[in-house]
Design a protein around this motif. Structure first.
Motif, PDB file in Angstrom:
ATOM      1  N   SER A   1       0.311   8.485  -2.977  1.00  0.00           N
ATOM      2  CA  SER A   1      -0.593   9.289  -3.809  1.00  0.00           C
ATOM      3  C   SER A   1      -1.595  10.055  -2.954  1.00  0.00           C
ATOM      4  O   SER A   1      -1.932  11.197  -3.263  1.00  0.00           O
ATOM      5  CB  SER A   1      -1.320   8.402  -4.825  1.00  0.00           C
ATOM      6  OG  SER A   1      -2.207   7.516  -4.187  1.00  0.00           O
ATOM      7  N   ARG A   2      -2.030   9.457  -1.879  1.00  0.00           N
ATOM      8  CA  ARG A   2      -2.955  10.145  -0.956  1.00  0.00           C
ATOM      9  C   ARG A   2      -2.258  11.340  -0.300  1.00  0.00           C
ATOM     10  O   ARG A   2      -2.844  12.407  -0.166  1.00  0.00           O
ATOM     11  CB  ARG A   2      -3.441   9.170   0.104  1.00  0.00           C
ATOM     12  CG  ARG A   2      -4.675   9.625   0.830  1.00  0.00           C
ATOM     13  CD  ARG A   2      -5.189   8.553   1.742  1.00  0.00           C
ATOM     14  NE  ARG A   2      -5.028   7.258   1.057  1.00  0.00           N
ATOM     15  CZ  ARG A   2      -5.227   6.077   1.600  1.00  0.00           C
ATOM     16  NH1 ARG A   2      -5.606   5.971   2.843  1.00  0.00           N
ATOM     17  NH2 ARG A   2      -5.055   4.979   0.923  1.00  0.00           N
ATOM     18  N   GLU A   3      -1.003  11.156   0.101  1.00  0.00           N
ATOM     19  CA  GLU A   3      -0.254  12.234   0.762  1.00  0.00           C
ATOM     20  C   GLU A   3       0.082  13.377  -0.182  1.00  0.00           C
ATOM     21  O   GLU A   3       0.100  14.534   0.212  1.00  0.00           O
ATOM     22  CB  GLU A   3       1.030  11.676   1.363  1.00  0.00           C
ATOM     23  CG  GLU A   3       0.831  10.794   2.569  1.00  0.00           C
ATOM     24  CD  GLU A   3       0.329  11.562   3.778  1.00  0.00           C
ATOM     25  OE1 GLU A   3       0.700  12.736   3.939  1.00  0.00           O
ATOM     26  OE2 GLU A   3      -0.411  10.967   4.572  1.00  0.00           O
TER      27      GLU A   3
ATOM     28  N   GLY B   1       0.781  -1.244   0.000  1.00  0.00           N
ATOM     29  CA  GLY B   1       0.000   0.000   0.000  1.00  0.00           C
ATOM     30  C   GLY B   1       0.807   1.286   0.000  1.00  0.00           C
ATOM     31  O   GLY B   1       0.252   2.368   0.132  1.00  0.00           O
ATOM     32  N   TRP B   2       2.132   1.191  -0.156  1.00  0.00           N
ATOM     33  CA  TRP B   2       2.940   2.412  -0.088  1.00  0.00           C
ATOM     34  C   TRP B   2       2.622   3.397  -1.207  1.00  0.00           C
ATOM     35  O   TRP B   2       2.585   4.601  -0.986  1.00  0.00           O
ATOM     36  CB  TRP B   2       4.427   2.099  -0.038  1.00  0.00           C
ATOM     37  CG  TRP B   2       4.995   1.663  -1.352  1.00  0.00           C
ATOM     38  CD1 TRP B   2       5.082   0.396  -1.813  1.00  0.00           C
ATOM     39  CD2 TRP B   2       5.505   2.512  -2.381  1.00  0.00           C
ATOM     40  NE1 TRP B   2       5.612   0.384  -3.059  1.00  0.00           N
ATOM     41  CE2 TRP B   2       5.887   1.674  -3.443  1.00  0.00           C
ATOM     42  CE3 TRP B   2       5.673   3.875  -2.523  1.00  0.00           C
ATOM     43  CZ2 TRP B   2       6.435   2.159  -4.622  1.00  0.00           C
ATOM     44  CZ3 TRP B   2       6.225   4.368  -3.694  1.00  0.00           C
ATOM     45  CH2 TRP B   2       6.594   3.522  -4.731  1.00  0.00           C
ATOM     46  N   LEU B   3       2.367   2.873  -2.423  1.00  0.00           N
ATOM     47  CA  LEU B   3       2.072   3.764  -3.546  1.00  0.00           C
ATOM     48  C   LEU B   3       0.716   4.444  -3.365  1.00  0.00           C
ATOM     49  O   LEU B   3       0.572   5.647  -3.620  1.00  0.00           O
ATOM     50  CB  LEU B   3       2.109   3.002  -4.869  1.00  0.00           C
ATOM     51  CG  LEU B   3       2.004   3.837  -6.135  1.00  0.00           C
ATOM     52  CD1 LEU B   3       3.099   4.888  -6.185  1.00  0.00           C
ATOM     53  CD2 LEU B   3       2.064   2.951  -7.364  1.00  0.00           C
ATOM     54  N   LYS B   4      -0.241   3.711  -2.872  1.00  0.00           N
ATOM     55  CA  LYS B   4      -1.556   4.295  -2.603  1.00  0.00           C
ATOM     56  C   LYS B   4      -1.449   5.377  -1.530  1.00  0.00           C
ATOM     57  O   LYS B   4      -2.032   6.460  -1.652  1.00  0.00           O
ATOM     58  CB  LYS B   4      -2.537   3.203  -2.172  1.00  0.00           C
ATOM     59  CG  LYS B   4      -3.947   3.676  -2.024  1.00  0.00           C
ATOM     60  CD  LYS B   4      -4.888   2.512  -1.720  1.00  0.00           C
ATOM     61  CE  LYS B   4      -6.312   2.975  -1.679  1.00  0.00           C
ATOM     62  NZ  LYS B   4      -7.235   1.851  -1.463  1.00  0.00           N
TER      63      LYS B   4
END
Length: 70
Positions: free
Chosen positions: A67-69, A61-64
Motif C-alpha cells: 500500500s505504501r508503494e 508487513g507485505w500488505l502495508k
C-alpha cells in the motif's frame, strides 16, 4: 453577415447539432471503456492480493509495504 446566414440556416444547425451529439456519444463511450479497464485492473489486483495473503505470514508487513508503494 455570412455568420448570421449560417447561424440561421436550418441545415447548418442540424449538422452542428449532430456533430455535438456525436462528440458527446464518443465521450461517453470513452468513459465507459476507461471505467471497464480500471475495473478489470482492480479485480486482478484484488485477486493477486487475496492469493498472496494465502501464503503470507501474519505480521510480515507485505500488505502495508504494498500500500505504501502504490
Amino acid at each position: 453577415m455570412a455568420n448570421m446566414t449560417l447561424a440561421s440556416n436550418s441545415e447548418f444547425k442540424s449538422r452542428v447539432s449532430q456533430l455535438k451529439k456525436d462528440i458527446r456519444s464518443a465521450q461517453i463511450k470513452a468513459a465507459i471503456k476507461v471505467n471497464t479497464e480500471l475495473l478489470r485492473l482492480y479485480w486482478r489486483m484484488g485477486a493477486d492480493i487475496c492469493e498472496k495473503q494465502k501464503s503470507a505470514s501474519w505480521g510480515d508487513g507485505w500488505l502495508k509495504e504494498l500500500s505504501r508503494e502504490l
